[in-house]
Scaffold this motif. Structure first.
Motif, PDB file in Angstrom:
ATOM      1  N   CYS A  16     -12.137  -3.910   7.311  1.00 13.47           N
ATOM      2  CA  CYS A  16     -11.860  -3.724   5.881  1.00 13.47           C
ATOM      3  C   CYS A  16     -12.252  -2.321   5.415  1.00 13.47           C
ATOM      4  CB  CYS A  16     -12.507  -4.806   5.039  1.00 13.47           C
ATOM      5  SG  CYS A  16     -14.291  -4.873   5.136  1.00 13.47           S
ATOM      6  N   PHE A  17     -13.229  -1.713   6.071  1.00 15.17           N
ATOM      7  CA  PHE A  17     -13.607  -0.338   5.723  1.00 15.17           C
ATOM      8  C   PHE A  17     -12.463   0.631   6.011  1.00 15.17           C
ATOM      9  CE2 PHE A  17     -14.728  -1.102  10.078  1.00 15.17           C
ATOM     10  CZ  PHE A  17     -14.335   0.040  10.740  1.00 15.17           C
ATOM     11  N   VAL A  18     -11.640   0.331   7.016  1.00 15.58           N
ATOM     12  CA  VAL A  18     -10.483   1.165   7.339  1.00 15.58           C
ATOM     13  C   VAL A  18      -9.465   1.064   6.214  1.00 15.58           C
ATOM     14  CG1 VAL A  18      -8.569   1.501   8.954  1.00 15.58           C
ATOM     15  CG2 VAL A  18     -10.845   0.952   9.816  1.00 15.58           C
ATOM     16  N   ARG A  19      -9.204  -0.157   5.755  1.00 14.40           N
ATOM     17  CA  ARG A  19      -8.273  -0.360   4.649  1.00 14.40           C
ATOM     18  C   ARG A  19      -8.757   0.365   3.393  1.00 14.40           C
ATOM     19  NH1 ARG A  19      -8.283  -6.041   3.331  1.00 14.40           N
ATOM     20  NH2 ARG A  19     -10.161  -5.422   2.258  1.00 14.40           N
ATOM     21  N   ASP A  20     -10.048   0.275   3.100  1.00 12.30           N
ATOM     22  CA  ASP A  20     -10.585   0.929   1.907  1.00 12.30           C
ATOM     23  C   ASP A  20     -10.483   2.451   1.993  1.00 12.30           C
ATOM     24  OD1 ASP A  20     -11.130  -1.590   0.945  1.00 12.30           O
ATOM     25  OD2 ASP A  20     -13.277  -1.496   1.405  1.00 12.30           O
ATOM     26  N   LEU A  21     -10.753   3.000   3.155  1.00 13.23           N
ATOM     27  CA  LEU A  21     -10.625   4.451   3.335  1.00 13.23           C
ATOM     28  C   LEU A  21      -9.167   4.877   3.191  1.00 13.23           C
ATOM     29  CD1 LEU A  21     -11.768   7.226   3.983  1.00 13.23           C
ATOM     30  CD2 LEU A  21     -11.608   6.644   6.405  1.00 13.23           C
ATOM     31  N   ALA A  22      -8.252   4.110   3.775  1.00 11.16           N
ATOM     32  CA  ALA A  22      -6.821   4.422   3.659  1.00 11.16           C
ATOM     33  C   ALA A  22      -6.385   4.378   2.196  1.00 11.16           C
ATOM     34  CB  ALA A  22      -6.006   3.442   4.495  1.00 11.16           C
ATOM     35  N   ARG A  23      -6.841   3.378   1.450  1.00  9.50           N
ATOM     36  CA  ARG A  23      -6.521   3.287   0.020  1.00  9.50           C
ATOM     37  C   ARG A  23      -7.036   4.508  -0.728  1.00  9.50           C
ATOM     38  NH1 ARG A  23      -8.508  -2.751  -1.379  1.00  9.50           N
ATOM     39  NH2 ARG A  23      -6.724  -3.893  -0.601  1.00  9.50           N
ATOM     40  N   SER A  24      -8.242   4.901  -0.418  1.00  4.05           N
ATOM     41  CA  SER A  24      -8.854   6.055  -1.081  1.00  4.05           C
ATOM     42  C   SER A  24      -8.070   7.340  -0.808  1.00  4.05           C
ATOM     43  CB  SER A  24     -10.302   6.202  -0.610  1.00  4.05           C
ATOM     44  OG  SER A  24     -10.910   7.297  -1.221  1.00  4.05           O
ATOM     45  N   ARG A  26      -4.932   7.514   0.047  1.00  7.04           N
ATOM     46  CA  ARG A  26      -3.638   7.346  -0.616  1.00  7.04           C
ATOM     47  C   ARG A  26      -3.757   7.666  -2.103  1.00  7.04           C
ATOM     48  NH1 ARG A  26       1.197   8.130  -1.059  1.00  7.04           N
ATOM     49  NH2 ARG A  26       2.533   6.485  -1.807  1.00  7.04           N
ATOM     50  N   ALA A  27      -4.828   7.207  -2.736  1.00  9.61           N
ATOM     51  CA  ALA A  27      -5.050   7.461  -4.160  1.00  9.61           C
ATOM     52  C   ALA A  27      -5.199   8.958  -4.448  1.00  9.61           C
ATOM     53  CB  ALA A  27      -6.283   6.704  -4.643  1.00  9.61           C
ATOM     54  N   ARG A  28      -5.605   9.719  -3.449  1.00 13.19           N
ATOM     55  CA  ARG A  28      -5.756  11.167  -3.598  1.00 13.19           C
ATOM     56  C   ARG A  28      -4.463  11.915  -3.257  1.00 13.19           C
ATOM     57  NH1 ARG A  28     -10.620   9.039  -2.564  1.00 13.19           N
ATOM     58  NH2 ARG A  28     -12.462   9.967  -3.494  1.00 13.19           N
ATOM     59  N   GLY A  29      -3.400  11.150  -3.007  1.00 13.03           N
ATOM     60  CA  GLY A  29      -2.094  11.754  -2.794  1.00 13.03           C
ATOM     61  C   GLY A  29      -1.688  11.982  -1.354  1.00 13.03           C
ATOM     62  N   HIS A  30      -2.485  11.515  -0.404  1.00 16.73           N
ATOM     63  CA  HIS A  30      -2.153  11.695   1.009  1.00 16.73           C
ATOM     64  C   HIS A  30      -1.213  10.597   1.494  1.00 16.73           C
ATOM     65  CE1 HIS A  30      -5.235  14.771   1.525  1.00 16.73           C
ATOM     66  NE2 HIS A  30      -6.027  13.989   0.810  1.00 16.73           N
ATOM     67  N   GLU A  31      -0.333  10.947   2.427  1.00 12.15           N
ATOM     68  CA  GLU A  31       0.429   9.923   3.147  1.00 12.15           C
ATOM     69  C   GLU A  31      -0.479   9.412   4.249  1.00 12.15           C
ATOM     70  OE1 GLU A  31       4.355  10.533   4.643  1.00 12.15           O
ATOM     71  OE2 GLU A  31       4.792  11.921   3.014  1.00 12.15           O
ATOM     72  N   VAL A  32      -0.547   8.102   4.401  1.00  7.18           N
ATOM     73  CA  VAL A  32      -1.478   7.527   5.371  1.00  7.18           C
ATOM     74  C   VAL A  32      -0.756   6.550   6.291  1.00  7.18           C
ATOM     75  CG1 VAL A  32      -3.608   6.206   5.682  1.00  7.18           C
ATOM     76  CG2 VAL A  32      -3.373   7.727   3.702  1.00  7.18           C
ATOM     77  N   THR A  33      -0.952   6.746   7.583  1.00  4.79           N
ATOM     78  CA  THR A  33      -0.522   5.792   8.599  1.00  4.79           C
ATOM     79  C   THR A  33      -1.756   5.434   9.414  1.00  4.79           C
ATOM     80  OG1 THR A  33       1.677   6.765   8.755  1.00  4.79           O
ATOM     81  CG2 THR A  33       0.959   5.389  10.595  1.00  4.79           C
ATOM     82  N   VAL A  34      -1.995   4.156   9.576  1.00  5.67           N
ATOM     83  CA  VAL A  34      -3.117   3.690  10.377  1.00  5.67           C
ATOM     84  C   VAL A  34      -2.565   3.182  11.707  1.00  5.67           C
ATOM     85  CG1 VAL A  34      -5.027   2.051  10.565  1.00  5.67           C
ATOM     86  CG2 VAL A  34      -4.448   3.039   8.338  1.00  5.67           C
TER      87      VAL A  34
END
Length: 75
Positions: A16-24, A26-34
C-alpha cells in the motif's frame, strides 16, 4: 516505479505504501507506471489495485510467491 509488491484484490494491504507514493507523484503532475511482481493465487493471477491515473504493469515471474504471504526476508 519498480516494486516487489502492489496491493491486490486478495491482499489489499501488501504494498500500500507503493500505491500511496504513486498517488503522491501523480498529484504532483508526474506520469506514473508501477512495474511490480504479479501475485499468483490457487485460482490464477490476482488483479492489482491501481490508484487513479497510475498504470500498473504486473510481471509474472517464477518464484513470485516469495514476495507475498510473509515476504522473502521471512523465508
Amino acid at each position: 516505479m519498480l516494486s516487489t509488491s502492489v496491493p491486490h484484490r486478495g491482499d489489499p494491504v501488501a504494498g500500500c505504501f507503493v500505491r500511496d507514493l504513486a498517488r503522491s507523484l501523480r498529484a504532483r503532475g508526474h506520469e506514473v507506471t508501477v512495474v511490480a511482481v504479479a501475485r499468483r493465487t490457487p485460482r490464477g493471477w490476482d488483479q492489482a489495485l491501481a490508484a487513479e491515473g497510475v498504470r500498473i504493469h504486473p510481471v509474472r515471474a517464477p518464484g513470485a510467491s516469495l514476495l507475498y504471504d510473509g515476504g522473502a526476508p521471512e523465508r
